[in-house]
Design an enzyme around this catalytic site. Structure first.
Site, mmCIF file in Angstrom:
data_model
loop_
_atom_site.group_PDB
_atom_site.id
_atom_site.type_symbol
_atom_site.label_atom_id
_atom_site.label_comp_id
_atom_site.label_asym_id
_atom_site.label_seq_id
_atom_site.Cartn_x
_atom_site.Cartn_y
_atom_site.Cartn_z
ATOM 1 N N ILE A 1 0.934 -1.264 -0.175
ATOM 2 C CA ILE A 1 0.320 -0.161 0.383
ATOM 3 C C ILE A 1 0.766 1.741 0.186
ATOM 4 O O ILE A 1 1.324 1.725 0.947
ATOM 5 C CB ILE A 1 -0.841 0.176 1.839
ATOM 6 C CG1 ILE A 1 -1.805 -1.561 1.044
ATOM 7 C CG2 ILE A 1 -1.633 1.451 0.982
ATOM 8 C CD1 ILE A 1 -2.654 -1.730 2.555
ATOM 9 N N GLY A 2 1.103 1.978 -1.364
ATOM 10 C CA GLY A 2 1.892 3.514 -0.735
ATOM 11 C C GLY A 2 0.959 4.614 -0.891
ATOM 12 O O GLY A 2 -0.746 4.317 -0.388
ATOM 13 N N GLY A 3 0.842 5.458 -1.153
ATOM 14 C CA GLY A 3 0.590 6.981 -0.912
ATOM 15 C C GLY A 3 -0.468 7.184 -2.000
ATOM 16 O O GLY A 3 -1.435 7.729 -1.260
ATOM 17 N N PHE A 4 -0.719 6.839 -3.308
ATOM 18 C CA PHE A 4 -1.757 6.833 -3.491
ATOM 19 C C PHE A 4 -2.427 5.846 -4.762
ATOM 20 O O PHE A 4 -3.429 6.002 -5.165
ATOM 21 C CB PHE A 4 -1.618 7.366 -4.905
ATOM 22 C CG PHE A 4 -0.655 8.527 -4.661
ATOM 23 C CD1 PHE A 4 0.812 9.258 -4.810
ATOM 24 C CD2 PHE A 4 -1.457 9.728 -4.887
ATOM 25 C CE1 PHE A 4 1.795 10.361 -4.377
ATOM 26 C CE2 PHE A 4 -1.122 10.990 -4.321
ATOM 27 C CZ PHE A 4 0.868 10.801 -4.324
ATOM 28 N N GLY A 5 -2.159 4.412 -3.617
ATOM 29 C CA GLY A 5 -2.871 3.615 -4.325
ATOM 30 C C GLY A 5 -2.103 2.060 -3.411
ATOM 31 O O GLY A 5 -1.563 1.769 -2.585
ATOM 32 N N ARG A 6 -3.083 1.283 -3.972
ATOM 33 C CA ARG A 6 -2.939 -0.358 -3.108
ATOM 34 C C ARG A 6 -1.751 -0.763 -5.121
ATOM 35 O O ARG A 6 -2.620 -1.094 -5.529
ATOM 36 C CB ARG A 6 -3.780 -1.534 -2.633
ATOM 37 C CG ARG A 6 -4.732 -1.029 -1.217
ATOM 38 C CD ARG A 6 -5.591 -1.291 -1.132
ATOM 39 N NE ARG A 6 -6.175 -1.133 -0.039
ATOM 40 C CZ ARG A 6 -6.127 -1.788 0.732
ATOM 41 N NH1 ARG A 6 -5.495 -3.440 0.923
ATOM 42 N NH2 ARG A 6 -6.218 -1.524 2.561
ATOM 43 N N VAL A 7 -1.227 -2.045 -4.675
ATOM 44 C CA VAL A 7 -0.328 -2.409 -5.683
ATOM 45 C C VAL A 7 -0.755 -4.395 -5.137
ATOM 46 O O VAL A 7 -0.630 -5.172 -4.240
ATOM 47 C CB VAL A 7 0.933 -2.318 -5.597
ATOM 48 C CG1 VAL A 7 1.494 -2.584 -6.528
ATOM 49 C CG2 VAL A 7 0.923 -0.935 -6.143
ATOM 50 N N LYS B 1 -1.932 -1.403 -10.388
ATOM 51 C CA LYS B 1 -1.697 0.224 -9.209
ATOM 52 C C LYS B 1 -3.111 0.875 -9.585
ATOM 53 O O LYS B 1 -3.343 0.836 -10.568
ATOM 54 C CB LYS B 1 -0.756 0.223 -9.753
ATOM 55 C CG LYS B 1 -0.586 1.294 -7.860
ATOM 56 C CD LYS B 1 0.077 2.663 -7.443
ATOM 57 C CE LYS B 1 0.580 3.480 -6.896
ATOM 58 N NZ LYS B 1 1.710 4.457 -6.685
ATOM 59 N N ASP C 1 9.370 11.384 -7.456
ATOM 60 C CA ASP C 1 8.875 10.703 -6.257
ATOM 61 C C ASP C 1 9.753 9.640 -6.458
ATOM 62 O O ASP C 1 9.523 8.124 -6.430
ATOM 63 C CB ASP C 1 7.617 9.890 -6.235
ATOM 64 C CG ASP C 1 7.150 10.039 -5.271
ATOM 65 O OD1 ASP C 1 7.841 9.908 -3.937
ATOM 66 O OD2 ASP C 1 6.036 8.863 -5.229
#
Length: 683
Positions: free
Chosen positions: A364-370, A385, A481
């Site tokens: 889970i990142g800053g802008f969504g799930r992978v 993603k 990023d």
């Protein structure tokens, strides 16, 4: 005897259509290839109408193909007792051929084709893709003698390619002796006219070598234009040292796995010691039809009303079926048609990830799930993603950038394969990296620490990818990023920079525009917060923090045992001033590291993360340091801490930055002008 030959010639001409003939003295002419005296290898085939197809790639597959004149040709004149020459001399030769490259998506081709003169027809060890079926990664200069005229549609920086639409002269290597953009010089006004190699338009190419003048000329033109007087390429070269006693002539081509491409040869003529015979365009085969066959007018006139009703019923049934498939409904607009090969269906991604179940969740990142997935049709492992957005503003520009990024090719970039849009979310599809992200190896206390040589190789790989993004690709790409969690590791533990969700593209020679300030706390350059302009130097700043992060095994901002905030760059700088900089190297290495390399990386990290942007080096300079071409940089003794310099720069500026706990999801967004990347932070 002469009358018999004349009779045979008349009979051949009376048959019409394709004509193929060859002489033993090195001259032949093929108007199509059904009766041509050639040898086909790998994916090369002759279609029923005589059209030669070198490659037959489909999406997610690759191929290479070859065709050679069946018998070798004597390219050298050996000295005789009556001549003064003591060495063999390359004979003059001339060839012309009509070719076409059919790119399946908007003119974006998966590599080109090459006219080849080779001492062998065995290319079983050659690689496809960027090696065009001629060489491979371990044999980049060729052990056999090869002369190739490449008609290339992909820019490969490692071979020094000038662009993604060029013609080059190659000798025993894919690094061209000379290359120019595809086109020709008009005989009318001398002006240069551009040609698009992958436009599916048949074109003529001529290759002429003058053995006496030792001059090799390459000329290109549309079929309706007579051979231009001024060649596109003219190279002074003695082929006597290139040619063997006998050589094979033919064509080679390869296609990659992302873009579907077909390479065709319609006609070919060749001659030693004289001009190649002219080709008769009226007898050349035609290219395959694109799209559906035109409907007969009779169909519109005699179609009975009952058939119309049946068609309406079928359409109604299809509509009802699609309505029932609403769980796989997607958002697709007319402008997306041109991005077809880069768009995945939601159904395929849903099935590939088992319905996006938790067991397939990679992170889970800053802008969504992978999520990890396997495409059902090809068994290709992918990472998907899922990004939420609820605004249509900038979607078209963002998708265009996604497709552009998908065309980038570099060994240290995680390949972005495409996208899918569905309702309020966007799905980005990447190549799956089996070893996950770098941060897991840096901060996993229970796992084995990365060896120093692995860390150094990963650092060099990421630096090489940034140099490609900033300077070597057709546009400038600002990643925005760069951090350990966005560096993925393949099966050989090579670092690949990924997650281009925040990337911005602009043309070389232009200035970056003000936009939303997005990125991760601790990696943001101070001038980015003040000006809102992401530039290559703001990427260099984040790369400097990344260098310190990989070397020290610490996050950019952390909390010590006394609950005090520790800024990594200040901590390293303090040790540098105290001549104890190697004390900051990751303790998990247990002292097993190269002291010179570690000192270089730490100094580079401080230099790249300098608060003053003009003090930071370019990525090209960074690569020179890492490749050993430059000694470790000396830092100015007046280099103040990052925090002090930042406060001086931002004095009087109403900063939006606030202290927050360090985590992988601590993403900063500062209001600014409209940006495509605002889609990714839920705006």
């Amino acid at each position: 005897m002469m009358s018999m030959l004349a009779l045979v010639l008349v009979l051949l001409l009376s048959l019409g259509g394709e004509v193929a003939w060859a002489q033993e003295d090195g001259q032949f002419s093929y108007q199509g290839f059904s009766r041509a005296n050639v040898t086909l290898e790998d994916s090369a085939t002759v279609m029923p109408n005589g059209l030669l197809s070198l490659t037959n790639s489909t999406y997610q597959t690759e191929s290479k193909g070859y065709v050679f004149h069946h018998t070798p040709i004597s390219f050298l004149t050996r000295p005789t007792a009556t001549t003064t020459n003591t060495t063999a001399v390359a004979r003059s030769f001339s060839t012309s051929f009509v070719f076409a490259i059919d790119a399946g998506f908007g003119g974006l081709s998966s590599y080109g084709l090459a006219f080849v003169v080779s001492s062998t027809t065995d290319f079983s060890t050659a690689s496809s893709g960027k090696y065009m079926g001629l060489l491979n990664a371990t044999n980049s200069t060729g052990s056999d003698r090869i002369l190739a005229i490449e008609l290339d549609t992909v820019m490969n920086p490692e071979f020094g390619d000038i662009n993604s639409n060029h013609v080059g002269i190659d000798v025993n290597s894919l690094i061209s002796l000379q290359a120019k953009p595809a086109g020709y010089y008009s005989d009318n006004d001398g002006a240069f006219r551009n040609l698009s190699l992958s436009s599916r338009t048949p074109m003529l190419a001529w290759v002429d070598y003058d053995g006496q003048a030792k001059q090799l000329n390459v000329t290109l033109a549309p079929m309706q234009v007579t051979k231009p007087k001024t060649p596109l390429l003219s190279e002074a070269i003695d082929l006597s040292n290139v040619m063997a006693d006998t050589m094979y002539v033919g064509f080679a081509s390869s296609a990659g796995i992302i873009l579907t491409t077909r390479h065709y040869v319609l006609g070919w003529s060749f001659s030693l010691d004289g001009p190649a015979p002219p080709l008769d365009f009226s007898k050349l085969p035609t290219l395959p039809r694109v799209g559906p066959k035109p409907r007969s007018k009779v169909f519109d006139v005699v179609l009975p009303l009952a058939t119309a009703l049946l068609v309406a019923a079928v359409l109604a049934a299809i509509f009802f079926f699609l309505w029932r498939q609403h769980r796989f409904a997607e958002v697709q607009e007319d402008w997306e048609d041109e991005f077809g090969p880069h768009r995945f269906t939601y159904k395929d991604l849903f099935l590939a990830t088992n319905g996006f179940k938790e067991k397939n969740l990679l992170g889970i990142g800053g802008f969504g799930r992978v999520y990890k997935g396997v495409l059902p049709a090809t068994n290709l492992e992918i990472a998907v993603k899922r990004v939420s957005h609820d605004s249509k503003q900038g979607v078209r520009e963002f998708v265009a950038e996604v497709v552009s990024i998908g065309r980038m090719r570099h060994r240290n970039l995680a390949q972005l394969l495409g996208y899918c849009r569905r309702k309020g979310e966007l799905l980005l599809v990447y190549d799956y990296m089996v070893n996950g992200s770098l941060d897991k190896y840096l901060y996993n206390r229970n796992g084995m620490a990365l060896h120093w040589h692995e860390r150094y190789r990963i650092i060099k790989g990421v630096a090489s990818s940034l140099l490609y993004l900033h300077e070597e690709w057709e546009q400038i790409v600002i990643h925005r990023d760069i951090k350990a969690s966005n560096v993925l590791l393949d099966s050989q533990m090579n670092g690949r920079l990924g997650d281009f969700g925040l990337a911005r593209l602009y043309d070389h020679g232009t200035v970056a525009k003000t936009t939303h300030v997005v990125g991760t706390m601790g990696y943001l350059a101070p001038e980015l917060v003040r000006t809102g302009k992401a530039t290559p130097l703001t990427d260099v700043f984040a790369f400097g923090i990344f260098l310190l992060e990989v070397t020290c095994g610490h996050r950019p901002i952390s909390i010590d045992e006394n609950n005090n905030q520790v800024v990594l760059v200040d901590w390293v700088l303090e040790h540098h001033h105290n001549d104890s900089v190697l004390d900051v190297v990751d303790r998990k290495l247990l002292g097993n590291f190269n002291r010179e390399e570690a000192t270089l990386i730490l100094k580079l990290g401080l230099l790249c993360s300098h608060p003053l942007p003009n003090t930071r080096p370019s990525m090209r300079k960074v690569m020179q340091y890492l490749d050993g071409g430059q000694s470790a940089p000396d830092l100015s003794p007046t280099y103040m801490s990052y925090s002090t310099m930042t406060m001086m720069q931002n004095e009087g500026f109403d900063s939006y930055i606030s202290t927050c706990p360090p985590s992988e999801t601590s993403i900063l967004t500062v209001s600014g002008e409209s940006s495509v990347s605002a889609l990714l932070d839920g705006r």
